[in-house]
Design an enzyme around this catalytic site. Structure first.
Site, PDB file in Angstrom:
ATOM      1  N   CYS A  65     -10.820  -1.052   5.350  1.00 41.08           N
ATOM      2  CA  CYS A  65      -9.399  -1.094   5.746  1.00 41.08           C
ATOM      3  C   CYS A  65      -9.965  -2.246   6.918  1.00 41.08           C
ATOM      4  O   CYS A  65     -10.644  -3.223   7.561  1.00 41.08           O
ATOM      5  CB  CYS A  65      -9.172   0.108   6.693  1.00 41.08           C
ATOM      6  SG  CYS A  65      -7.535  -0.923   7.820  1.00 41.08           S
TER       7      CYS A  65
ATOM      8  N   CYS B  37      -8.690  -2.647  10.599  1.00 33.61           N
ATOM      9  CA  CYS B  37      -9.351  -1.780  11.499  1.00 33.61           C
ATOM     10  C   CYS B  37     -10.467  -2.497  12.177  1.00 33.61           C
ATOM     11  O   CYS B  37     -11.002  -4.011  11.835  1.00 33.61           O
ATOM     12  CB  CYS B  37     -10.462  -0.524  10.765  1.00 33.61           C
ATOM     13  SG  CYS B  37      -9.811   0.579  10.535  1.00 33.61           S
TER      14      CYS B  37
ATOM     15  N   HIS C  28      -7.125   4.490  12.776  1.00 34.74           N
ATOM     16  CA  HIS C  28      -6.583   4.099  11.305  1.00 34.74           C
ATOM     17  C   HIS C  28      -5.483   5.267  10.296  1.00 34.74           C
ATOM     18  O   HIS C  28      -5.135   5.625   9.863  1.00 34.74           O
ATOM     19  CB  HIS C  28      -7.856   4.036  10.176  1.00 34.74           C
ATOM     20  CG  HIS C  28      -7.730   3.739   8.832  1.00 34.74           C
ATOM     21  ND1 HIS C  28      -7.509   2.315   8.663  1.00 34.74           N
ATOM     22  CD2 HIS C  28      -7.330   5.041   7.851  1.00 34.74           C
ATOM     23  CE1 HIS C  28      -6.949   2.797   6.892  1.00 34.74           C
ATOM     24  NE2 HIS C  28      -7.085   3.746   6.531  1.00 34.74           N
TER      25      HIS C  28
ATOM     26  N   ASN D  18       7.648  -1.739   7.601  1.00 36.67           N
ATOM     27  CA  ASN D  18       7.266  -1.081   6.656  1.00 36.67           C
ATOM     28  C   ASN D  18       5.974   0.066   6.730  1.00 36.67           C
ATOM     29  O   ASN D  18       5.454  -0.194   6.567  1.00 36.67           O
ATOM     30  CB  ASN D  18       7.251  -2.128   5.304  1.00 36.67           C
ATOM     31  CG  ASN D  18       8.174  -3.310   4.894  1.00 36.67           C
ATOM     32  OD1 ASN D  18       9.057  -3.090   5.442  1.00 36.67           O
ATOM     33  ND2 ASN D  18       7.319  -4.420   4.609  1.00 36.67           N
TER      34      ASN D  18
ATOM     35  N   SER E 146       0.041   0.146   0.907  1.00 33.70           N
ATOM     36  CA  SER E 146      -1.185   1.002   0.809  1.00 33.70           C
ATOM     37  C   SER E 146      -2.016   1.312   1.233  1.00 33.70           C
ATOM     38  O   SER E 146      -2.469   2.115   1.480  1.00 33.70           O
ATOM     39  CB  SER E 146      -1.540   0.222  -0.518  1.00 33.70           C
ATOM     40  OG  SER E 146      -1.711  -1.200  -0.524  1.00 33.70           O
TER      41      SER E 146
ATOM     42  N   HIS F 151      -3.075   1.793   7.526  1.00 37.80           N
ATOM     43  CA  HIS F 151      -3.448   1.638   8.924  1.00 37.80           C
ATOM     44  C   HIS F 151      -2.009   0.989  10.018  1.00 37.80           C
ATOM     45  O   HIS F 151      -1.330   0.350   9.468  1.00 37.80           O
ATOM     46  CB  HIS F 151      -3.978   0.236   9.170  1.00 37.80           C
ATOM     47  CG  HIS F 151      -5.438   0.101  10.245  1.00 37.80           C
ATOM     48  ND1 HIS F 151      -6.095   0.541  11.035  1.00 37.80           N
ATOM     49  CD2 HIS F 151      -4.052   0.190  11.427  1.00 37.80           C
ATOM     50  CE1 HIS F 151      -6.194   0.399  12.164  1.00 37.80           C
ATOM     51  NE2 HIS F 151      -5.397   0.327  12.727  1.00 37.80           N
TER      52      HIS F 151
ATOM     53  N   HIS G  18       1.039  -0.502  11.638  1.00 42.37           N
ATOM     54  CA  HIS G  18       1.235  -1.821  11.294  1.00 42.37           C
ATOM     55  C   HIS G  18       2.031  -2.315  11.096  1.00 42.37           C
ATOM     56  O   HIS G  18       3.076  -1.331  10.644  1.00 42.37           O
ATOM     57  CB  HIS G  18       0.034  -2.826  11.214  1.00 42.37           C
ATOM     58  CG  HIS G  18      -0.034  -2.745   9.473  1.00 42.37           C
ATOM     59  ND1 HIS G  18      -0.033  -2.098   8.725  1.00 42.37           N
ATOM     60  CD2 HIS G  18       0.508  -4.141   8.978  1.00 42.37           C
ATOM     61  CE1 HIS G  18       0.672  -2.467   7.010  1.00 42.37           C
ATOM     62  NE2 HIS G  18       1.046  -3.496   7.743  1.00 42.37           N
TER      63      HIS G  18
ATOM     64  N   GLN H  57       5.144  -6.183  11.056  1.00 40.47           N
ATOM     65  CA  GLN H  57       4.510  -7.483  11.084  1.00 40.47           C
ATOM     66  C   GLN H  57       6.012  -8.398  11.663  1.00 40.47           C
ATOM     67  O   GLN H  57       6.785  -8.265  12.171  1.00 40.47           O
ATOM     68  CB  GLN H  57       5.025  -8.026   9.339  1.00 40.47           C
ATOM     69  CG  GLN H  57       3.914  -7.347   8.142  1.00 40.47           C
ATOM     70  CD  GLN H  57       4.201  -7.510   7.532  1.00 40.47           C
ATOM     71  OE1 GLN H  57       3.995  -8.819   6.453  1.00 40.47           O
ATOM     72  NE2 GLN H  57       4.322  -6.921   6.235  1.00 40.47           N
TER      73      GLN H  57
HETATM   74 ZN    ZN Z   1      -7.830   1.046   9.156  1.00 37.22          ZN
END
Ligand code: ZN
Length: 355
Positions: free
Chosen positions: A55, A58, A118, A158, A166, A169, A171, A173
């Site tokens: 990832c 991570c 994650h 998103n 895809s 994790h 997150h 923006q």
């Molecule tokens: Zn991750």
């Protein structure tokens, strides 16, 4: 397995979207094949490691551009390695023939990791951890808005493969751009017109109308309110807003930040609990433009746009939306709000929560 209450027999009308100044066609009367409770395989943390070696988000891992993430323990913000707007975008652009125009795609694109873990989503974070994310949005908005070229700070998440993400994790923006996004421009103009015509805030009037009806409200305390708007374009669309009209997240006081975090927690948990799956959505902070102009009429809010109508059915943008420009909704906002109100407010993956 639970059964969702049947849709009201006939809701067939157009509803005015006062922020977008357009009509939404609500054709809930033709909802066919009612969903009876079957769900796709629940997608939760099972099988997803707390730290994934491959990832790029991570802690301690290498990113796409080669930089190494620090061993962060809370939130982590970095410049997007593949920005859509950036300080290095070409500035010397040859003019195309009229009526075409071009301008540089200047700005800043950042990534906000919500957690070092994650295998969790925003819904599974503590209210305190969500409060830290709200603080990041405040800080980044303040810092990015201070740059001369920035006209708007757009923070969003998103979530889910069906909206093109895809990497699970958690997150979001942030885009700080040299232009004002179309949606916010439309909302600001609508708010200004409403204030001129009535002397009142448009979003405050929306909140008042939702409170008067009451059926679509999902969460409310002294500081914030969350609801499926009367004019929802997506089945499970939810707005979360401070009651006090503030133009952006920076203007919130500490009490409102804490209330916003509680509201975010409750909404995302209700989403996940609806079908006992990680619920995909696009979440966007609607903040006033920066620098110049009358932005006092703008009322900050957070909008969730979930793309699913049922666990196995996406809302596709088709002829009416793409060609015609107005949304066609097959569902009743009142019925969808009732579904979200009916689920527990403890996340389904926690032990001891009844199915
Ligand atoms: Zn991750």
């Amino acid at each position: 397995m639970k059964t969702i209450a049947a849709e009201p027999p006939a809701l067939w009308e157009q509803r005015w979207h006062p922020l977008r100044e357009e009509w939404v066609i609500v054709a809930a009367h033709r909802q066919h094949r009612p969903w009876t409770g079957a769900v796709v395989a629940a997608r939760g943390p099972a099988g997803v490691p707390a730290h994934a070696g491959d990832c790029t988000l991570c802690p301690g891992n290498a990113r796409v551009g080669g930089a190494i993430n620090p061993p962060y323990t809370g939130t982590f913000v970095f410049d997007n390695d593949h920005p859509c707007v950036g300080p290095g975008a070409p500035r010397d652009l040859p003019p195309p023939p009229p009526p075409y125009r071009v301008r540089p795609a200047i700005g800043h694109a950042r990534v906000v990791c919500f957690s070092p873990r994650h295998d969790v989503t925003l819904a599974e974070l503590s209210v305190e951890a969500i409060g830290d994310i709200v603080e990041v949005w405040r800080r980044e908005t303040r810092v990015l808005a201070a740059r001369a070229e920035v006209r708007q700070v757009l923070a969003f998440e998103n979530k889910g493969e069906v909206v093109g993400v895809s990497n699970p994790h958690p997150h979001g923006q942030i885009y700080a751009t040299n232009f004002v996004w179309k949606t916010v421009e439309t909302e600001l103009n609508a708010s200004l017109r409403h204030r001129t015509a009535t002397g009142r805030g448009l979003f405050s009037d929306i909140i008042r109308a939702e409170q008067q009806d009451g059926r679509r409200i999902l969460h409310e305390d002294d500081q914030v309110v969350a609801f499926v708007p009367f004019f929802a374009r997506y089945s499970y669309e939810v707005y979360l807003a401070p009651k006090r009209p503030v133009p952006d997240i920076v203007a919130l006081d500490d009490k409102e930040v804490a209330a916003l975090a509680r509201g975010l927690k409750e909404i995302t948990v209700r989403f996940d609990n609806l079908w006992r799956m990680s619920f995909p959505y696009v979440m966007t902070l609607h903040q006033a433009p920066i620098g110049g102009g009358d932005t006092g009429a703008f009322h900050f809010f957070i909008a969730f746009h979930p793309p699913l109508r049922r666990p196995d059915l996406l809302k596709y943008l088709a002829g009416p939306e793409i060609g015609g420009g107005n949304f066609l909704s097959d569902t009743s906002p009142e019925a969808k709000a009732a579904e979200l109100r009916a689920v527990p407010v403890a996340h389904y993956t926690l032990k001891g929560v009844a199915p």
